[in-house]
Design a protein around this motif. Structure first.
Motif, PDB file in Angstrom:
ATOM      1  N   SER A  31       0.707  -1.217  -0.078  1.00  0.00           N
ATOM      2  CA  SER A  31      -0.003   0.117   0.145  1.00  0.00           C
ATOM      3  C   SER A  31       0.887   1.260  -0.075  1.00  0.00           C
ATOM      4  O   SER A  31       1.982   1.380   0.342  1.00  0.00           O
ATOM      5  N   LYS A  32       0.361   2.521  -0.530  1.00  0.00           N
ATOM      6  CA  LYS A  32       0.974   3.555  -0.284  1.00  0.00           C
ATOM      7  C   LYS A  32       0.136   4.785   0.291  1.00  0.00           C
ATOM      8  O   LYS A  32      -0.887   4.623   0.598  1.00  0.00           O
ATOM      9  N   ASP A  33       0.793   5.851   0.839  1.00  0.00           N
ATOM     10  CA  ASP A  33       0.059   7.106   1.245  1.00  0.00           C
ATOM     11  C   ASP A  33      -0.738   7.595   0.248  1.00  0.00           C
ATOM     12  O   ASP A  33      -0.532   7.745  -0.880  1.00  0.00           O
ATOM     13  N   PRO A  34      -1.946   7.995   0.587  1.00  0.00           N
ATOM     14  CA  PRO A  34      -3.003   8.568  -0.591  1.00  0.00           C
ATOM     15  C   PRO A  34      -2.302   9.871  -0.978  1.00  0.00           C
ATOM     16  O   PRO A  34      -1.638  10.543  -0.098  1.00  0.00           O
ATOM     17  N   PRO A  35      -2.676  10.397  -2.257  1.00  0.00           N
ATOM     18  CA  PRO A  35      -2.015  11.448  -2.752  1.00  0.00           C
ATOM     19  C   PRO A  35      -2.845  12.728  -1.945  1.00  0.00           C
ATOM     20  O   PRO A  35      -3.621  12.628  -1.460  1.00  0.00           O
ATOM     21  N   GLY A  36      -1.941  13.896  -2.491  1.00  0.00           N
ATOM     22  CA  GLY A  36      -2.639  15.070  -1.734  1.00  0.00           C
ATOM     23  C   GLY A  36      -1.444  16.151  -2.365  1.00  0.00           C
ATOM     24  O   GLY A  36      -0.467  16.066  -2.636  1.00  0.00           O
ATOM     25  N   PRO A  37      -1.908  17.400  -2.101  1.00  0.00           N
ATOM     26  CA  PRO A  37      -1.140  18.411  -2.206  1.00  0.00           C
ATOM     27  C   PRO A  37       0.117  18.588  -1.296  1.00  0.00           C
ATOM     28  O   PRO A  37      -0.083  18.105  -0.085  1.00  0.00           O
ATOM     29  N   ASN A  38       1.170  19.113  -1.909  1.00  0.00           N
ATOM     30  CA  ASN A  38       2.551  19.166  -1.104  1.00  0.00           C
ATOM     31  C   ASN A  38       2.304  20.002   0.364  1.00  0.00           C
ATOM     32  O   ASN A  38       1.746  21.142   0.163  1.00  0.00           O
ATOM     33  N   PRO A  39       2.789  19.771   1.440  1.00  0.00           N
ATOM     34  CA  PRO A  39       2.684  20.356   2.562  1.00  0.00           C
ATOM     35  C   PRO A  39       3.637  21.405   2.726  1.00  0.00           C
ATOM     36  O   PRO A  39       4.769  21.076   2.444  1.00  0.00           O
ATOM     37  N   PHE A  40       3.300  22.662   3.297  1.00  0.00           N
ATOM     38  CA  PHE A  40       4.363  23.521   3.679  1.00  0.00           C
ATOM     39  C   PHE A  40       5.054  22.982   5.073  1.00  0.00           C
ATOM     40  O   PHE A  40       4.266  22.339   5.965  1.00  0.00           O
ATOM     41  N   PRO A  41       6.104  23.538   5.502  1.00  0.00           N
ATOM     42  CA  PRO A  41       6.717  23.128   6.516  1.00  0.00           C
ATOM     43  C   PRO A  41       5.900  23.800   7.870  1.00  0.00           C
ATOM     44  O   PRO A  41       5.246  24.929   7.542  1.00  0.00           O
ATOM     45  N   ILE A  42       5.698  23.044   8.751  1.00  0.00           N
ATOM     46  CA  ILE A  42       4.882  23.538  10.227  1.00  0.00           C
ATOM     47  C   ILE A  42       3.449  23.768   9.689  1.00  0.00           C
ATOM     48  O   ILE A  42       2.766  22.847  10.501  1.00  0.00           O
ATOM     49  N   ILE A  43       3.140  24.439   8.989  1.00  0.00           N
ATOM     50  CA  ILE A  43       1.591  24.848   8.748  1.00  0.00           C
ATOM     51  C   ILE A  43       0.772  23.589   7.874  1.00  0.00           C
ATOM     52  O   ILE A  43      -0.301  23.412   8.122  1.00  0.00           O
ATOM     53  N   TYR A  64      -6.744  15.345  -6.803  1.00  0.00           N
ATOM     54  CA  TYR A  64      -6.071  14.017  -6.147  1.00  0.00           C
ATOM     55  C   TYR A  64      -6.753  12.725  -6.040  1.00  0.00           C
ATOM     56  O   TYR A  64      -6.251  12.083  -5.657  1.00  0.00           O
ATOM     57  N   GLY A  65      -7.883  12.838  -6.358  1.00  0.00           N
ATOM     58  CA  GLY A  65      -8.848  11.694  -6.246  1.00  0.00           C
ATOM     59  C   GLY A  65      -9.763  11.602  -4.949  1.00  0.00           C
ATOM     60  O   GLY A  65      -9.581  12.399  -3.836  1.00  0.00           O
ATOM     61  N   PRO A  66     -10.745  10.497  -4.730  1.00  0.00           N
ATOM     62  CA  PRO A  66     -11.601  10.470  -3.609  1.00  0.00           C
ATOM     63  C   PRO A  66     -11.034   9.992  -2.180  1.00  0.00           C
ATOM     64  O   PRO A  66     -11.566   9.988  -1.493  1.00  0.00           O
ATOM     65  N   ILE A  67      -9.550   9.678  -2.447  1.00  0.00           N
ATOM     66  CA  ILE A  67      -8.796   9.503  -1.197  1.00  0.00           C
ATOM     67  C   ILE A  67      -7.542  10.510  -1.122  1.00  0.00           C
ATOM     68  O   ILE A  67      -6.978  10.286  -2.142  1.00  0.00           O
ATOM     69  N   MET A  68      -7.559  11.379  -0.123  1.00  0.00           N
ATOM     70  CA  MET A  68      -6.434  12.267  -0.158  1.00  0.00           C
ATOM     71  C   MET A  68      -5.977  12.432   1.199  1.00  0.00           C
ATOM     72  O   MET A  68      -6.474  12.081   2.156  1.00  0.00           O
ATOM     73  N   SER A  69      -4.713  12.687   1.104  1.00  0.00           N
ATOM     74  CA  SER A  69      -3.852  12.987   2.458  1.00  0.00           C
ATOM     75  C   SER A  69      -3.550  14.496   2.712  1.00  0.00           C
ATOM     76  O   SER A  69      -2.761  15.067   1.657  1.00  0.00           O
ATOM     77  N   LEU A  70      -3.690  15.172   3.715  1.00  0.00           N
ATOM     78  CA  LEU A  70      -3.322  16.431   3.901  1.00  0.00           C
ATOM     79  C   LEU A  70      -2.641  16.527   5.386  1.00  0.00           C
ATOM     80  O   LEU A  70      -3.135  15.773   6.342  1.00  0.00           O
ATOM     81  N   ASN A  71      -1.645  17.347   5.278  1.00  0.00           N
ATOM     82  CA  ASN A  71      -1.375  17.692   7.043  1.00  0.00           C
ATOM     83  C   ASN A  71      -1.914  18.963   7.540  1.00  0.00           C
ATOM     84  O   ASN A  71      -1.728  20.162   6.823  1.00  0.00           O
ATOM     85  N   LEU A  72      -2.779  18.884   8.496  1.00  0.00           N
ATOM     86  CA  LEU A  72      -3.457  20.118   9.041  1.00  0.00           C
ATOM     87  C   LEU A  72      -2.539  20.629  10.143  1.00  0.00           C
ATOM     88  O   LEU A  72      -3.014  19.957  11.421  1.00  0.00           O
TER      89      LEU A  72
END
Ligand code: HEM
Length: 497
Positions: A31-43, A64-72
């Motif tokens: 398996s792999k990490d879901p796709p998503g926009p590149n995160p900025f450092p810290i935020i 990015y598709g129906p499953i996405m990964s983000l860092n909030l």
């Protein structure tokens, strides 16, 4: 001696790295990490959310598709935007993915510890859910308290009549909030908590509930960076403490008064739940009961009244659909003014039911559901959802997806006359109440209330916009919060039909 220590440290570190490497490669094979926009450092991706997170996430999911990964900030977040994946989350992997991420404001007065909405799906949670299913929302109990709600709808009707006679506009969201608040407070406590004419009586409860909505809906930096919790930099938890404190004190006073009575007099939800609390070895304690009432009022009022406001707004934008509802009502109930609309009529009104479904499709009151959290890492359709990730299911995006719905932005209740799709958690394309073990327990009460209030507003009245406005002037902009509101409240003048 120092050299030996250094060698031991290096050996430990290498074993550590080796373990991480083995675990890491094992994961990435399948398996792999879901796709998503590149995160900025810290935020991370916080800025991508904008003012309307549900809309921004819907747009991102088109890329990015129906499953996405983000860092909030420091919170790993997985966003789901298709019925197939929603089913994986809320049905297939329900057991592992039913915990909650806790917003900091919910920690006020330790609400997260006693609250059914926010506790993990433990045995204690199951006991509270069972008490709700049997003593609050069972069909028998709802049938027996129907007369109380009907009385509250009649009071709304009297208020509409008064406004109509004066030729004044009515704020639909505000008026129906009072109706819903009193329907719930009479079902639970046999008493009113709100008043239509606010000049006569203070609106203490309405103000508290609106305050809670505001605090819980406003972005809080602590939710992205939990290490700031001690500081409460925006003062949000302190304000929530005050609101929760007032409600808990009020509920406690009611409990105290009932316990002092020698005989059960009211036969309402409070009496039934007190029986559960008094059972031998009961695990429903007094704090559980008080925080449960807090949950039920907060979760049940604004969600229900804002659905009614959206439905009325859509019908006023589409007068031919409004006319269709009214015709159906007159056919089923007759034209006699004295004839009361009853909850049992709902099954005989397919077009009204279709209007409610279509409103939920376009305007789900909780567009991202209540955030879930993974207890463990789990593979979903070839992607890895890590342990402790926050999971958002974007039901708003699913409702407007053109691969699921024809002309998705059009308000067309007719689409629901052609199929059996319902909002009860079985059809994953329409899940405004969620699905699976965390599905909204208040669904049966909300559904009855929305239908009966809408029917009463439409049955005897035409509605005219004030100041010569036309239907094109109705502003359908949304504001994001704990519930999805109309940015501009709907103000309309009732005209007796
Ligand atoms: C949970 C929607 C009315 C009580 C929820 C959830 C949603 C929802 C989306 C979260 C599901 C999940 O986590 O996957 C709605 C809508 C309503 C409504 C759209 C009206 C239109 C009510 C009413 C009550 C209520 C009337 C009670 C009086 C609750 C409670 C939970 C909940 C206690 C938490 C359940 C748990 O976590 O185990 N609701 N709700 N809701 N709702 Fe509702």
């Amino acid at each position: 001696y120092l050299l030996l220590l250094l060698l031991a440290f290096l050996a430990c570190a290498s074993i550590h790295v080796l373990i991480i490497f083995i675990l890491g490669t094992k994961k990435s094979k399948s398996s792999k990490d879901p796709p998503g926009p590149n995160p900025f450092p810290i935020i991370g991706n916080i800025l991508e959310l904008g003012n309307q997170p549900h809309q921004s996430l819907a747009k991102l999911s088109q890329n990015y598709g129906p499953i996405m990964s983000l860092n909030l900030g420091s919170i790993k977040t997985i966003v789901i935007s298709s019925p197939k994946l929603a089913k994986e989350i809320l049905h297939k992997h329900d057991l592992i993915l039913s915990n909650r991420t806790i917003p900091d404001t919910i920690r006020a007065l330790d609400h997260h510890i006693f609250s059914m909405v926010w506790m993990p799906p433990t045995n204690q949670w199951r006991i509270l859910r069972r008490a709700c299913a049997n003593k609050v929302f069972s069909p028998q109990l709802l049938d027996s308290t129907q007369i109380l709600r009907q009385k509250k709808v009649q009071e709304l009707f009297d208020f509409v009549k008064e406004k109509s006679e004066k030729g004044e506009a009515l704020d639909i969201g505000e008026a129906t909030f009072i109706t819903v608040l009193n329907s719930i407070s009479n079902t639970f406590f046999s008493m009113d908590l709100g008043y239509y004419n606010s000049s006569n009586k203070p609106q203490e409860f309405k103000d508290i509930f609106f305050g809670i909505m505001k605090e819980a809906g406003r972005p809080n930096v602590v939710d992205f960076f939990p290490m700031l919790r001690m500081l409460d930099p925006q003062g949000a938890r302190a304000r929530m403490n005050k609101y929760f404190g007032k409600l808990i004190d009020f509920f406690d006073g009611l409990v105290e008064e009932r316990l002092r009575r020698e005989r059960k007099l009211s036969n309402d939800v409070l009496d039934s739940l007190l029986e559960v609390m008094m059972e031998d070895n009961s695990q429903v304690t007094r704090p559980h009961l008080l925080h449960l009432f807090l949950d039920l009022f907060v979760a049940g009022t604004d969600t229900t009244s804002s659905t009614i406001e959206w439905a009325m707004s859509e019908l006023l934008c589409n007068p031919e659909k409004l006319e269709k509802v009214r015709k159906e009502l007159q056919q089923v109930i007759g034209k006699d003014e004295q004839q009361q609309f009853e909850e049992s009529h709902i099954t005989k009104l397919p077009y009204l039911r279709a209007v409610v479904k279509e409103t939920f499709r376009l305007h789900p009151p909780i567009p991202l559901l209540v955030p879930h959290k993974s207890e463990d890492s789990v593979e979903i359709c070839g992607f890895m959802v890590p342990k402790d990730a926050q999971i958002l299911v974007n039901v708003w995006a699913m409702g407007r997806d053109s691969s699921i719905w024809r002309n998705p932005n059009e308000f067309s209740p007719e689409r629901f006359l052609e199929n059996d799709v319902d909002f009860k958690g079985q059809d994953f394309e329409l899940i405004p109440f969620g699905a699976g073990r965390r599905i909204c327990p208040g669904l049966p009460l909300a559904s009855r209330t929305i239908h009966i209030v809408l029917a009463s507003l439409l049955y005897n009245y035409d509605w005219k916009l004030p100041n010569g406005k036309k239907k094109e002037d109705i502003d359908m902009t949304e504001t994001y919060g704990i519930t999805l509101h109309k940015a501009q409240p709907l103000q309309v003048i009732p005209i007796h039909a």
